[in-house]
Design a protein around this motif. Structure first.
Motif, PDB file in Angstrom:
ATOM      1  N   TRP A  56      -5.552  -3.611 -10.084  1.00 47.74           N
ATOM      2  CA  TRP A  56      -4.157  -3.257  -9.883  1.00 47.74           C
ATOM      3  C   TRP A  56      -3.563  -4.116  -8.769  1.00 47.74           C
ATOM      4  O   TRP A  56      -4.266  -4.830  -8.070  1.00 47.74           O
ATOM      5  N   TYR A 104       0.760   9.232  -5.095  1.00 49.29           N
ATOM      6  CA  TYR A 104       1.956   8.416  -4.959  1.00 49.29           C
ATOM      7  C   TYR A 104       2.288   8.269  -3.470  1.00 49.29           C
ATOM      8  O   TYR A 104       1.533   8.724  -2.618  1.00 49.29           O
ATOM      9  N   PHE A 139      -4.943   0.502  -5.762  1.00 48.35           N
ATOM     10  CA  PHE A 139      -5.457   1.750  -6.327  1.00 48.35           C
ATOM     11  C   PHE A 139      -6.764   1.507  -7.069  1.00 48.35           C
ATOM     12  O   PHE A 139      -7.697   2.301  -6.985  1.00 48.35           O
ATOM     13  N   SER A 160      -6.462   6.284   1.356  1.00 48.56           N
ATOM     14  CA  SER A 160      -5.479   5.248   1.046  1.00 48.56           C
ATOM     15  C   SER A 160      -4.699   4.786   2.270  1.00 48.56           C
ATOM     16  O   SER A 160      -4.009   3.767   2.217  1.00 48.56           O
ATOM     17  N   ALA A 208      -9.062   6.240  -8.116  1.00 52.84           N
ATOM     18  CA  ALA A 208      -9.162   6.098  -9.563  1.00 52.84           C
ATOM     19  C   ALA A 208     -10.269   6.948 -10.157  1.00 52.84           C
ATOM     20  O   ALA A 208     -10.175   7.393 -11.301  1.00 52.84           O
ATOM     21  N   GLU A 260      -0.220   9.014  -0.487  1.00 54.20           N
ATOM     22  CA  GLU A 260      -1.031   7.897   0.011  1.00 54.20           C
ATOM     23  C   GLU A 260      -1.072   7.888   1.537  1.00 54.20           C
ATOM     24  O   GLU A 260      -2.112   7.595   2.146  1.00 54.20           O
ATOM     25  N   THR A 297       3.347  -0.121 -13.356  1.00 53.31           N
ATOM     26  CA  THR A 297       2.324   0.013 -14.392  1.00 53.31           C
ATOM     27  C   THR A 297       2.990   0.310 -15.727  1.00 53.31           C
ATOM     28  O   THR A 297       4.182   0.622 -15.788  1.00 53.31           O
ATOM     29  N   ARG A 340       1.788   2.563  -4.176  1.00 55.23           N
ATOM     30  CA  ARG A 340       0.885   1.547  -4.709  1.00 55.23           C
ATOM     31  C   ARG A 340       0.564   1.764  -6.181  1.00 55.23           C
ATOM     32  O   ARG A 340      -0.016   0.883  -6.819  1.00 55.23           O
ATOM     33  N   LYS A 341       0.939   2.916  -6.741  1.00 56.65           N
ATOM     34  CA  LYS A 341       0.701   3.197  -8.155  1.00 56.65           C
ATOM     35  C   LYS A 341       1.913   2.854  -9.017  1.00 56.65           C
ATOM     36  O   LYS A 341       2.003   3.250 -10.173  1.00 56.65           O
ATOM     37  N   ILE A 348       6.923   4.662 -11.352  1.00 51.29           N
ATOM     38  CA  ILE A 348       5.549   4.481 -11.804  1.00 51.29           C
ATOM     39  C   ILE A 348       5.525   3.395 -12.873  1.00 51.29           C
ATOM     40  O   ILE A 348       4.697   2.485 -12.842  1.00 51.29           O
TER      41      ILE A 348
END
Length: 365
Positions: free
Chosen positions: A141, A182, A137, A192, A270, A186, A110, A106-107, A66
């Motif tokens: 992002w 996650y 996301f 997603s 989100a 997804e 970050t 895709r998260k 993450i």
């Protein structure tokens, strides 16, 4: 004896009570390697009075973190430090310890929540992210790379390798992370996953890659140790995963040989209308799965903060085990205090017994 403090088996593992400490990210690793913070964090939870402690979401590959501060389990250095941590813990606690293995999809890439919780730029060390579809996301992002068969093969192999490392390190249990938006979550959610190939569309095909990972993990993890899975009961958004899909996914995993099903929710979009301040707001999903698959061991989590609330969940049959998260950070002795509240001995380590409730003047009057 209260139900909460009665023993419960999870596959080959027997817990002394029905309290688990849920995985909680600490964002305190360096290059995926556990640091002294993890030692004190895990150590005090292992003395909490809970029957099980599950270590935080741990990336199976570098791209699956993450944040840059996540734990990892894809190399020898990461494995060695976790093995040493567990070896030390075993000198003062018999509490079973598990590890949650996951991929952020895709998260990923970050910053930690207290560093802004936003997508990292290339200058900040951001990396390429992956997902079922090329949908970010959030608008600000990263747009993930839509996964190819080769990408899927790589991730499956990473889960298998991480499971073998977790076994060598000495963990008693592995939990597969298929929740909270996650990677595996997804794929499961139509919000997603917009693929038009064999991995998208109907619920059965959206579940194909997550179930492939689940089967690979089942094959790689010893049957002599416990294996569970955490997955979403809802996306809290119209058009998200449906409850019948959730139940079907849980039933398939149970039939695959997973020893428990851990129901949570949210994280795939989100913005969602999540009633996070409502006590036990996710228990409904555990209850639905338990009712549909009564032979499965089901774990409930989410704003379970009071011992009597936890007792009611297990005595009513809504779930077999309750997972405590924020309440355990707030009160590292939550399990001991719950025992007293429900009429049991506090069960403190001998070094701490003189601080037990029964030693305080006026206790019980």
């Amino acid at each position: 004896m209260s139900q909460l403090f009665s023993p419960r088996s999870i596959g080959p593992l027997t817990l002394k009570n029905r309290i688990a400490i849920a995985p909680m990210c600490q964002y305190s690793a360096i290059d995926g390697v556990a640091q002294p913070w993890h030692g004190q964090h895990l150590g005090r939870l292992a003395l909490s009075g809970a029957g099980l402690v599950i270590l935080e979401a741990t990336g199976v590959e570098a791209a699956g973190r993450i944040t840059p501060d996540d734990l990892g389990l894809w190399n020898d250095a990461q494995e060695a430090v976790l093995a040493d941590l567990l070896k030390g813990l075993r000198t003062y606690s018999e509490t079973p310890v598990g590890i949650q293995l996951g991929h952020a999809g895709r998260k990923a890439s970050t910053s930690a929540p207290w560093k802004g919780g936003r997508a990292l730029t290339a200058e900040e060390g951001g990396w390429r992210t992956f997902g079922p579809s090329a949908l970010p996301f959030r608008d600000d992002w990263h747009t993930p790379t839509e996964m190819t068969e080769a990408d899927m093969d790589r991730v499956v192999a990473a889960f298998e390798d991480a499971a073998r490392r977790a076994d060598r390190a000495g963990f008693d249990l592995v939990e597969l992370h298929a929740a909270h938006g996650y990677l595996l979550s997804e794929f499961l959610s139509p919000l997603s996953n917009r693929r038009t190939d064999a991995y998208g569309g109907a619920a059965e095909t959206r579940a194909r890659f997550p179930l492939r990972v689940a089967q690979a993990l089942r094959d790689a993890w010893p049957r002599t140790k416990a294996l569970g899975v955490r997955f979403n009961g809802s996306d809290w958004v119209e058009g998200g995963v449906a409850l019948n899909e959730v139940i079907g996914f849980g039933r398939t995993l149970h039939e695959m040989g997973y020893d428990y099903l851990h129901l949570t929710s949210g994280g795939n979009v989100a913005r969602a209308d999540i009633p996070g301040s409502e006590l036990g707001y996710q228990v409904r999903f555990a209850e639905a799965v338990k009712k549909a698959v009564p032979e499965a061991t089901v774990m409930a989590v989410g704003m379970i903060i009071d011992p009597r609330q936890a007792e009611d969940i297990v005595t009513s049959g809504q779930a077999d085990i309750v997972a405590i998260a924020r309440a355990a950070l707030d009160d590292p002795n939550w399990g001991h205090h719950a025992a007293v509240a429900l009429g049991h001995d506090e069960g403190l380590p001998p070094q701490y017994e003189r601080a037990g409730k029964s030693h305080w003047p006026g206790y019980g009057r």
